[in-house]
Scaffold this motif. Structure first.
Motif, short mmCIF file in Angstrom:
data_model
loop_
_atom_site.label_atom_id
_atom_site.label_comp_id
_atom_site.label_asym_id
_atom_site.label_seq_id
_atom_site.Cartn_x
_atom_site.Cartn_y
_atom_site.Cartn_z
N VAL A 1 7.89 -4.77 -4.33
CA VAL A 1 7.03 -4.07 -5.02
C VAL A 1 5.21 -4.68 -3.55
O VAL A 1 5.80 -6.29 -3.54
CB VAL A 1 6.36 -4.80 -6.23
N GLU A 2 4.70 -3.92 -3.69
CA GLU A 2 2.63 -4.40 -2.57
C GLU A 2 2.29 -4.19 -2.93
O GLU A 2 2.02 -3.22 -4.41
CB GLU A 2 2.17 -3.64 -1.34
N SER A 3 0.73 -4.66 -3.92
CA SER A 3 -0.67 -4.34 -4.20
C SER A 3 -1.13 -4.17 -3.64
O SER A 3 -1.61 -3.92 -2.29
CB SER A 3 -0.60 -6.08 -4.77
N SER A 4 -2.66 -3.51 -3.79
CA SER A 4 -3.88 -2.43 -3.30
C SER A 4 -4.47 -2.88 -4.61
O SER A 4 -4.48 -3.36 -5.30
CB SER A 4 -3.45 -1.85 -2.96
N GLY A 5 -5.61 -2.54 -3.80
CA GLY A 5 -6.85 -2.26 -5.46
C GLY A 5 -7.64 -2.99 -5.05
O GLY A 5 -7.82 -3.94 -3.62
N GLY A 6 -8.27 -3.73 -6.01
CA GLY A 6 -10.09 -4.90 -5.77
C GLY A 6 -9.39 -5.89 -6.09
O GLY A 6 -10.51 -6.32 -6.59
N LEU A 7 -8.26 -6.81 -6.30
CA LEU A 7 -7.87 -7.82 -6.26
C LEU A 7 -8.26 -9.11 -5.28
O LEU A 7 -8.69 -8.20 -4.18
CB LEU A 7 -6.60 -7.81 -6.71
N PRO A 8 -8.55 -10.24 -5.16
CA PRO A 8 -9.48 -10.83 -5.30
C PRO A 8 -7.89 -11.30 -3.77
O PRO A 8 -8.29 -12.30 -2.89
CB PRO A 8 -10.25 -12.13 -5.09
#
Length: 149
Positions: free
Chosen positions: A86-93
């Motif tokens: 699983v990978e993240s994307s979006g507006g997280l720091p």
């Protein structure tokens, strides 16, 4: 930014490896579980983190975290019955890659371990590093106890 690795304790799931894999590799299953009260429990335990607007399909999910923005998580690889990446994307720091590793122990038991690689600035690491370590273990315990079907 440096990549930091967090590995959960190994958990024993009292279900067949294929059942565990099929359930965890479909975010629609997790949506049903999260929307049945888990999000509220997380908010009570960690009041500074408020999760809202959770949506998912088979391959991805997104949700808002108050003060941080929209988080998006996508399954990028499935190795049947062994690994879900699983990978993240979006507006997280922070950005992260996350693996769920499954190994059969018997026909009705599966060992599960979670590995998180998080790209964190030194400041973020100092603020949340120990919480991420606790969080990976807590998530492993939660996944162990899901209502697999």
């Amino acid at each position: 930014m440096a990549v930091t690795k967090y590995v959960s304790e190994t958990k024993i799931v009292e279900h067949n490896q294929q059942i565990v894999f099929d359930y965890l590799s479909n975010f629609e299953n997790l949506s049903e579980y999260l929307n049945s009260g888990l999000i509220e429990k997380i908010t009570k335990q960690i009041p500074q983190v408020k999760i809202t607007d959770f949506e998912s399909d088979r391959d991805s999910c997104q949700f808002k975290i108050t003060g941080m923005g929209v988080a998006q998580i996508r399954i990028v690889n499935r190795e049947p019955y062994k690994t879900i990446k699983v990978e993240s994307s979006g507006g997280l720091p922070l950005s992260f890659t996350f693996w769920i590793q499954l190994i059969p122990t018997t026909a009705f038991q599966t060992k599960m371990r979670l590995t998180l690689h998080a790209e964190l600035s030194m400041m973020i690491k100092m603020m949340v590093g120990s919480k991420l370590e606790e969080g990976v273990n807590h998530l492993a315990e939660t996944l162990k106890n899901l209502p697999y079907k």
